[in-house]
Design an enzyme around this catalytic site. Structure first.
Site, PDB file in Angstrom:
ATOM      1  N   CYS B  51       0.823  -1.217   0.000  1.00 38.89           N
ATOM      2  CA  CYS B  51       0.000   0.000   0.000  1.00 38.89           C
ATOM      3  C   CYS B  51       0.856   1.266   0.000  1.00 38.89           C
ATOM      4  O   CYS B  51       0.381   2.349  -0.313  1.00 38.89           O
ATOM      5  CB  CYS B  51      -0.962  -0.013   1.181  1.00 38.89           C
ATOM      6  N   ASN B  52       2.133   1.137   0.346  1.00 37.67           N
ATOM      7  CA  ASN B  52       2.994   2.316   0.394  1.00 37.67           C
ATOM      8  C   ASN B  52       3.970   2.436  -0.767  1.00 37.67           C
ATOM      9  O   ASN B  52       4.627   3.448  -0.917  1.00 37.67           O
ATOM     10  CB  ASN B  52       3.794   2.338   1.700  1.00 37.67           C
ATOM     11  N   MET B 195      -8.691  -0.278  23.356  1.00 36.16           N
ATOM     12  CA  MET B 195      -7.300  -0.065  23.754  1.00 36.16           C
ATOM     13  C   MET B 195      -6.932  -0.936  24.950  1.00 36.16           C
ATOM     14  O   MET B 195      -5.836  -1.486  25.020  1.00 36.16           O
ATOM     15  CB  MET B 195      -7.087   1.413  24.081  1.00 36.16           C
TER      16      MET B 195
END
Lengths: 279, 450
Positions: B51-52, B195
């Protein structure tokens, strides 16, 4: 009697001092600049080199004297410097505490500079210097001081890390510091060890004092200072046994104990009267 | 000589809108690589698509394919991009620059989050794909092995991967600064937010002694507790639960303080003032900030954890400088391999040529040798081979020490009478070529991969 160091002993002390300084520079460089894991290896190796040369120097000196001789301030300081580095290397080997090295090596280096400065001095024999009990006393008090010094440095590191954690400072040094719990536990262990050495050291000098002067405790300036230090360490050890006395409070008390120890040694040796005159 | 060229786009220069269009869907990558391999002059190739970044790597013998070669390839394989000008985003690297870039990408030094481990796996996947298809050869195999080795060195010799860059990991990193070990520590989770659950997972991995969960909704709490092998305790036992816990992670939806200074002080006293580490990731906060004033108690909120992450990111970038040294060392090692490699064909040609001469001479005297016992014939074989090797050894050394030297090349050819086509007759490194694929890949029309 206090005899000047031989040129070979001076050379060895100079080499050992060079190694200690090198170890300090390498460890500091590792912390500040090197991002490589195990970068402290060079510093630790320099420390090992230094301690080997220093051991040889002590061995030659003790052989020439015919026994382990710590009767003079110069000898005591040299042995203290050696014990500090040996303790550090042991700690490094056991638990990886290279950060402690940047505090210990300058002290050991400075101590050896003092030894070199005092190296040419000669003087009469100190009171009780020939007695085995006094020799044992000197060794134990020296080891006690080395333990107190390490506990002092551990306390400083503890307070530094606690400040970082409270003020939320996250830098390279923060990443290199071990945990608070680890520092606190080591501090407790070294204070306990220091107290043990100090107590045994005082027991030997009491026995010697009784045999020589017929008094158990020589309440002179030296005796009073020594008692004060021992009492403070006793308090510290007892407090540490109590539930809840740990962390910052223990670090502060450890620092106070060390400072009083150093002041006592310096005051007694430099101002009250050198060697091991008791009164 | 084999030449490497790398062209592509990455997160540094190319906006997401373009990157997402250029990324190849996984299921079509085989076809893309086949197309690339079919282009003229391409001996080996691979395509890295994440994706990068999208990077195309080719190995050729002649000149390096130019910028337009890759532009053309990208446009051909992405017909929907025909109208988009991708030229300004495309970087084109050759030789050492390309190799260094590949090493840096594999070692995660070129990643958006420097040091993240996924990219190494993605490079490995891209290489495996090309290898399975048979489009890697000696060069890419060696390049990949060395890139992986450099990546391992970067991970083990620098602290680049040791500094967490996620909030939940940062909480674990801080816990390690307070506690020496976690295997004798109790962790309390107040609330069952995402979290808190993520932190609970990390804590489990760290090997904490026990996990306790407290939620207002007891049914949800018990379900979560069983999922994380934790103990459920109701909220009204908060004071006792705090006293039993070394680390507290708070993330409830409550709009008031659940842990006040008074409660914290009582809990600290009950536990003999042993250190406590509290993390308040709830917004609004659930732990009174004044609690941080208590000795042996450390309180961190979500902003503090973000500061840890930012600091770690900076440290990682700093670590990247040390990693650069490692990359340079590996690059030099690869360059040495390439140099040696360039001398190998000539040495091999020389060996084969002289061996042929030796064998023809042996055959010439076959009649004479036939009368000799087999041991003597064997000794003649050994003697002639050894003689040849000793005579040629200085020549091999000279060739090895001057890789790629035209003068040495010519001198060797003339001196030993090597035929002009001596090197061509050597076995080819290149793998078989598929028939060219000339048409654009149909699957990509209007498709944009996730």
């Amino acid at each position: 009697m206090e005899v000047p160091l031989s040129p070979f002993e001076i050379l060895l002390i100079k080499i050992a001092a060079g190694f200690y300084f090198g170890a300090f520079v390498l460890l500091l460089g590792d912390i500040l600049f090197s991002r490589v894991k195990h970068g402290s290896l060079a510093g630790v190796t320099a420390g090992v080199g230094g301690v080997l040369v220093h051991t040889l120097a002590l061995f030659i000196h003790f052989t020439s004297m015919g026994h382990v001789a710590l009767a003079t301030l110069r000898e005591a300081v040299s042995f203290f410097s050696w014990s500090l580095v040996v303790s550090f290397l042991y700690l490094e080997h056991q638990r990886k505490g290279s950060l402690l090295g940047i505090l210990i090596f300058p002290v050991s280096f400075g101590a050896l500079l003092f030894v070199l400065g005092e190296g040419v001095k000669s003087g009469p024999a100190r009171e009780g210097a020939e007695s085995l009990l006094v020799r044992l006393h000197s060794i134990l008090v020296d080891l006690g001081l080395a333990s107190a010094t390490i506990a002092f440095f551990l306390s400083l590191l503890y307070l530094l890390l606690e400040t970082f954690l409270r003020k939320k400072i996250f830098n390279t040094l923060f990443n290199r510091l071990p945990s608070l719990e680890f520092l606190d536990r080591l501090n407790r262990e070294f204070n306990g060890l220091g107290f043990l050495f100090l107590t045994l050291g005082l027991v030997f000098v009491i026995i010697w004092s009784y045999g020589t002067f017929g008094v158990l405790w020589p309440w002179g300036k030296r005796g009073s200072w020594a008692f004060l230090v021992w009492f403070l360490y006793l308090g510290l050890v007892l407090l540490r046994l109590r539930k809840g006395f740990q962390g910052r409070q223990a670090a502060y008390l450890s620092i106070a104990g060390f400072l009083l120890f150093v002041v006592t040694i310096l005051a007694v040796n430099l101002f009250v009267g050198g060697g091991h005159s008791v009164l | 000589m084999l030449r490497m060229t790398l062209a592509g786009v990455n997160h540094k220069k190319t906006p997401i809108e373009v990157r997402e269009k250029l990324a190849y869907p996984k299921e079509h990558l085989d076809e893309v690589i086949r197309t690339l391999n079919s282009r003229d002059g391409v001996l080996e190739c691979m395509v890295l698509s994440t994706c990068n970044r999208v990077e195309i790597i080719t190995v050729t013998t002649g000149s390096n394919p130019d910028h337009s070669f890759f532009l053309d390839f990208l446009k051909n394989t992405h017909p929907s991009l025909a109208q988009v000008n991708i030229a300004p985003y495309l970087y084109h690297l050759t030789g050492e620059e390309a190799i260094r870039h590949f090493f840096e990408v594999t070692a995660s030094l070129d990643s958006m989050v420097v040091g993240e481990p996924q990219i190494t796996g993605q490079v490995k996947e891209a290489y495996d794909r090309a290898k399975t298809l048979g489009y890697t050869g000696l060069f890419l195999n060696q390049l990949f092995q060395r890139a992986i080795s450099a990546s391992k060195r970067v991970r083990t010799e620098t602290a680049i991967s040791h500094l967490p860059v996620s909030i939940s990991y940062a909480a674990c990193q801080l816990a390690r600064k307070i506690f020496q070990t976690m295997d004798d520590k109790n962790v309390l989770l107040l609330g069952g937010g995402d979290m808190a659950q993520l932190t609970a997972r990390h804590m489990k991995k760290m090997g904490v002694r026990s996990l306790t969960l407290m939620t207002r909704d007891s049914r949800k709490g018990m379900a979560l507790a069983s999922e994380y092998e934790a103990t459920y305790r109701p909220f009204d036992e908060i004071e006792e639960a705090l006293a039993d816990s070394d680390m507290i992670v708070c993330s409830t939806g409550a709009e008031h303080y659940l842990v006040t200074t008074e409660i914290a002080e009582k809990s600290l006293a009950k536990r003999g003032r042993r250190s406590m580490f509290m993390i308040d990731i709830a917004v609004p906060r659930n732990i009174d900030p004044e609690v941080a004033r208590l000795g042996n108690l450390f309180l961190y909120n979500v902003d503090d954890l973000k500061a840890v992450v930012e600091s770690n990111q900076k440290e990682r970038e700093f670590e990247a400088h040390a990693a650069g040294i490692i990359i340079s060392e590996e690059l030099q090692s690869f360059a040495r391999w390439q140099e040696n490699r360039s001398s190998v064909p000539l040495i091999q040609a020389l060996k084969e040529h002289t061996e042929k001469i030796r064998q023809s001479e042996i055959e010439r005297f076959q009649g004479t040798f036939a009368t000799l016992p087999p041991e003597a014939r064997e000794k003649i074989e050994i003697l002639t081979k050894s003689l040849l090797n000793k005579i040629l050894h200085p020549a091999y050394q000279t060739i090895r020490h001057s890789p790629g030297s035209e003068e040495i090349w010519e001198w060797t050819m003339k001196c030993y009478g090597l035929p002009e086509n001596a090197l061509e007759s050597l076995p080819q490194e290149k793998i078989s070529k598929d028939p060219p694929v000339s048409t654009p890949i149909p699957f990509l029309k209007g498709e944009s991969p996730a």
